[in-house]
Design an enzyme around this catalytic site. Structure first.
Site, PDB file in Angstrom:
ATOM      1  N   GLU A  12       0.826  -1.211   0.000  1.00 35.03           N
ATOM      2  CA  GLU A  12       0.000   0.000   0.000  1.00 35.03           C
ATOM      3  C   GLU A  12       0.860   1.260   0.000  1.00 35.03           C
ATOM      4  O   GLU A  12       1.879   1.339   0.685  1.00 35.03           O
ATOM      5  CB  GLU A  12      -0.903   0.006   1.235  1.00 35.03           C
ATOM      6  N   ASP A 104     -12.215   8.141   6.982  1.00 33.55           N
ATOM      7  CA  ASP A 104     -12.071   8.825   8.273  1.00 33.55           C
ATOM      8  C   ASP A 104     -12.981  10.033   8.320  1.00 33.55           C
ATOM      9  O   ASP A 104     -13.066  10.805   7.361  1.00 33.55           O
ATOM     10  CB  ASP A 104     -10.621   9.264   8.485  1.00 33.55           C
ATOM     11  N   PHE A 212       0.727   7.066  15.777  1.00 34.26           N
ATOM     12  CA  PHE A 212      -0.231   6.566  14.789  1.00 34.26           C
ATOM     13  C   PHE A 212      -1.056   5.427  15.365  1.00 34.26           C
ATOM     14  O   PHE A 212      -2.272   5.347  15.153  1.00 34.26           O
ATOM     15  CB  PHE A 212       0.532   6.113  13.540  1.00 34.26           C
ATOM     16  N   HIS A 262      -0.623  -7.961   3.509  1.00 37.53           N
ATOM     17  CA  HIS A 262      -0.763  -6.654   2.859  1.00 37.53           C
ATOM     18  C   HIS A 262       0.117  -5.668   3.628  1.00 37.53           C
ATOM     19  O   HIS A 262      -0.142  -5.377   4.795  1.00 37.53           O
ATOM     20  CB  HIS A 262      -2.226  -6.195   2.897  1.00 37.53           C
TER      21      HIS A 262
END
Length: 283
Positions: A12, A104, A212, A262
């Site tokens: 990603e 979000d 995060f 992933h």
């Protein structure tokens, strides 16, 4: 592990704000493309705030880097007409996979705005507009979505998304394989057999990771936190330890039946590839 049958592997990226950042992203993508991943994905800002950058990045990765690329699509703040237009562009460009998300919520917004409020509605909309053209990925939260009322509600939300027409799911990253296995077990008992691929976050910078993770509800085990804290500013030790922790977790996940991995690359190649090499995955 045997390299004769490789699990599904994907990477990603996020669209960048500068030309220099975009060039770095492309360099990273070309490096990862050498390993023949199953697909790339590219994130999408709240309310379509990165719409054009996401679109351009996806088309470039898919068309020039030659790896099938899945755009993230969010329904927060977007109208059906805007979503329909994007779907048409992606379909015309030959894009065949989409990551469908609620998205979000912007700061201060109590609930989703726009004509579609939840990810299951977005999945249904994509199916209604495009039939079976797209392979639709949805999000899964083994440690519960940070805005869910409780774990049971979150499981019900996932089941709704899956039954709306999703083909597979990608999880939020985590650092405890047991939470993944428990989540999959609960979903299977609810009658949903959608493949659920673990999301993997390489550990490279402890302070950024801690911030995060607090925001997205991913728990860093105490023993991992304490060891990372002990390394202070010794980035080489942080990365070496991080690679070991993530590699061992990935081995456990794959041995336990996870269909693939992933990687959240943060637009860097080497941290994910360090784990790839440790796992001795086929190229």
């Amino acid at each position: 592990m045997s390299t004769s049958l490789r699990p599904s592997i994907s990477f990603e990226f996020f669209p960048t704000k500068t030309e220099a950042g975009h060039e770095k992203l492309l360099t990273t993508a070309h490096r990862l493309a050498e390993y023949k991943p199953d697909f790339f994905s590219c994130t999408y800002g709240a309310g379509g705030s990165t719409r054009d950058r996401t679109l351009n990045t996806v088309l470039q990765l898919d068309g020039e880097v030659k790896i099938p690329t899945a755009p993230h699509l969010s329904c927060v703040g977007d109208t059906k007409a805007e979503l329909r237009e994007l779907l048409n562009v992606y379909q015309d460009a030959g894009i065949q996979r989409i990551v469908a998300l609620r998205g979000d919520l912007p700061s201060g917004m109590g609930m989703a705005s726009g004509e579609l409020r939840y990810a299951n509605e977005l999945v249904e909309f994509i199916r209604a507009e495009t039939g079976d053209h797209f392979h639709i990925e949805i999000a899964a939260y083994p440690e519960m979505h940070p805005q869910a009322r409780n774990f049971e509600d979150d499981l019900a939300n996932f089941v709704r998304k899956a039954r709306a027409g999703a083909d597979s799911a990608i999880t939020q990253y985590f650092f405890n394989a047991d939470c993944y296995f428990y989540f999959v077990e609960r979903v299977r008992k609810l009658g949903v057999d959608t493949p659920i691929v673990p999301g993997i976050m390489p550990i490279t910078n402890y302070s950024k990771l801690a911030r995060f993770s607090d925001a997205c509800g991913a728990e860093i085990p105490r023993w991992v936190r304490k060891q990372l804290e002990a390394y202070g500013d010794d980035m080489a030790s942080i990365q070496a330890f991080g690679t070991q922790v993530i590699s061992e977790m990935c081995e456990e996940l794959l041995a336990g039946g996870a269909p693939g991995l992933h990687f959240y690359t943060l637009n860097q190649a080497e941290p994910s590839l360090a784990v790839w090499h440790n796992l001795k995955l086929a190229r």
